[in-house]
Design an enzyme around this catalytic site. Structure first.
Site, PDB file in Angstrom:
ATOM      1  N   HIS A 141       0.811  -1.224   0.000  1.00  0.00           N
ATOM      2  CA  HIS A 141       0.000   0.000   0.000  1.00  0.00           C
ATOM      3  C   HIS A 141       0.841   1.270   0.000  1.00  0.00           C
ATOM      4  O   HIS A 141       0.330   2.351  -0.258  1.00  0.00           O
ATOM      5  CB  HIS A 141      -0.985   0.003   1.179  1.00  0.00           C
TER       6      HIS A 141
ATOM      7  N   ASP B 242       0.124  -7.768   1.349  1.00  0.00           N
ATOM      8  CA  ASP B 242       0.473  -6.358   1.491  1.00  0.00           C
ATOM      9  C   ASP B 242       1.984  -6.144   1.490  1.00  0.00           C
ATOM     10  O   ASP B 242       2.529  -5.404   2.305  1.00  0.00           O
ATOM     11  CB  ASP B 242      -0.141  -5.769   2.763  1.00  0.00           C
TER      12      ASP B 242
ATOM     13  N   SER C  22       4.809   2.447   7.787  1.00  0.00           N
ATOM     14  CA  SER C  22       4.513   1.272   6.962  1.00  0.00           C
ATOM     15  C   SER C  22       5.717   0.846   6.146  1.00  0.00           C
ATOM     16  O   SER C  22       6.358   1.661   5.478  1.00  0.00           O
ATOM     17  CB  SER C  22       3.362   1.573   6.002  1.00  0.00           C
TER      18      SER C  22
END
Length: 286
Positions: free
Chosen positions: A122, A152, A229
Site C-alpha cells: 500500500h 500487502d 509502513s
C-alpha cells in the site's frame, strides 16, 4: 494547511490514508467491540501509503513460540536499544511514492544484495515514481520488482546503488510474548525514528477493508505512526522479525495508542522469494 518544517507535504495536505471506512467482512468483530473496555472509539489504519485502511480485527491466537535466536554481528545478546538502532539503521530507508495527483510516504528495509528493498504494497500502490532515501541521506530512484497484494508486500529495487547494508533476517517463529522489539522507520516523514516496546501478542488476523486478510500478524506496543509502513520491527538482537503495517487509533486522525501490527518476517521471506523468482532477477542473497 500551514506547512511545518520537517513534516512532509504528503502528510501536511492530509493525503495519508489514516481513516477507517465503515465496511467490514461479515462475521468479524470490530475493534470497537474488541476494545470496548478502553472507553474509546478505536479504528485500525494502515501505517502509511496512498489508499485504504484496516477495518476489522479478529483476535485469534494461531500459534505460540519460544525464544532462542543467535546474536547478530555487532549486537550483544542483551544489546541496548541504542546499539541495536545504530547497527540496524543503515538498512532502513524512507520511501516517497508519487502518483497521479498524490504523494505517499512510507518506509522500507534493505533485505539483500543488489539493492532489493521490501515495503508494504500500500506504500507504493499506484506510484509512477519512487524515491528511496538511505540513512546516510543519499537518495536513489527505485522501481517495483513485484507485489503480492494478498500479503500487502512489495519488493522495489534501487538503481545504480551498491554497497548498502542489508538487514539480518530473524525467525518470527521464535518470538515470545513479552519479548523486546524495536520499530524503525519514517513516521510522518521523520526518517531515522526509533521506538521500542514488546511483543504484545502473536498470531493476530487483520481483515482490511479492501478485502485483504493478513494472518499471523505480530502485535506490538512499540509506537507505530503514519509513515512507518514498510519499516523494520527488530528483536533484541537486531534481527528483522517483522514489517510494520497497521495501527489502531483513537479516532480518524489519531496516532499510536500502543496497538500496532507487523507482518512476520517468515512470511516476508516466502513472499519475497516468490516475487523475485517471477521477476527478471534470479535470486536474492540474504
Amino acid at each position: 494547511m500551514e506547512a511545518h518544517q520537517g513534516v512532509p507535504q504528503w502528510y501536511q495536505e492530509g493525503q495519508a490514508p489514516y481513516r477507517l471506512r465503515t465496511e467490514r467482512p461479515q462475521g468479524l468483530l470490530t475493534v470497537r467491540q474488541k476494545l470496548a473496555a478502553a472507553a474509546a472509539a478505536v479504528s485500525l489504519a494502515l501505517a502509511g501509503g496512498a489508499a485504504g485502511a484496516v477495518g476489522a480485527l479478529v483476535l485469534d491466537q494461531e500459534r505460540s513460540a519460544a525464544a532462542g535466536p543467535v546474536a547478530v554481528d555487532g549486537v550483544s545478546r542483551h544489546g541496548s536499544i541504542a546499539s541495536i538502532a545504530a547497527a540496524v539503521q543503515p538498512a532502513v530507508v524512507s520511501i516517497t511514492a508519487d502518483g497521479p495527483g498524490t504523494q505517499a510516504g512510507g518506509s522500507g528495509v534493505v533485505i539483500g544484495s543488489g539493492g532489493m528493498i521490501v515495503t508494504n504494497a500500500h506504500v507504493v500502490e499506484g506510484a509512477d515514481s519512487i524515491t528511496v532515501k538511505f540513512s546516510d541521506n543519499t537518495t536513489a530512484r527505485a522501481e517495483v520488482v513485484g507485489t503480492r497484494t494478498e500479503n500487502d508486500l512489495s519488493v522495489v529495487k534501487v538503481r545504480d546503488v551498491s554497497g548498502k547494508k542489508a538487514v539480518t533476517l530473524g525467525d518470527s517463529d521464535t518470538l515470545s510474548v513479552g519479548e523486546t522489539v524495536i520499530a524503525m522507520g519514517s513516521p510522518l516523514g521523520l526518517d531515522g525514528s526509533v521506538t521500542a516496546g514488546i511483543v504484545s501478542a502473536l498470531g493476530r488476523t487483520i481483515a482490511e477493508t479492501g478485502g485483504t486478510t493478513l494472518h499471523g500478524a505480530i502485535q506490538t506496543d512499540a509506537a507505530i505512526n503514519p509513515g512507518n509502513s514498510g519499516g523494520a520491527l527488530v528483536d533484541g538482537r537486531g534481527r528483522l522479525v517483522g514489517i510494520n503495517t497497521a495501527i489502531a487509533t483513537a479516532g480518524e486522525d489519531g496516532g499510536s495508542i500502543g496497538v500496532g501490527f507487523a507482518i512476520p518476517v517468515n512470511t516476508v521471506k516466502e513472499v519475497v522469494d516468490r516475487i523475485v523468482e517471477r521477476s527478471e532477477n534470479s535470486s536474492v542473497t540474504y
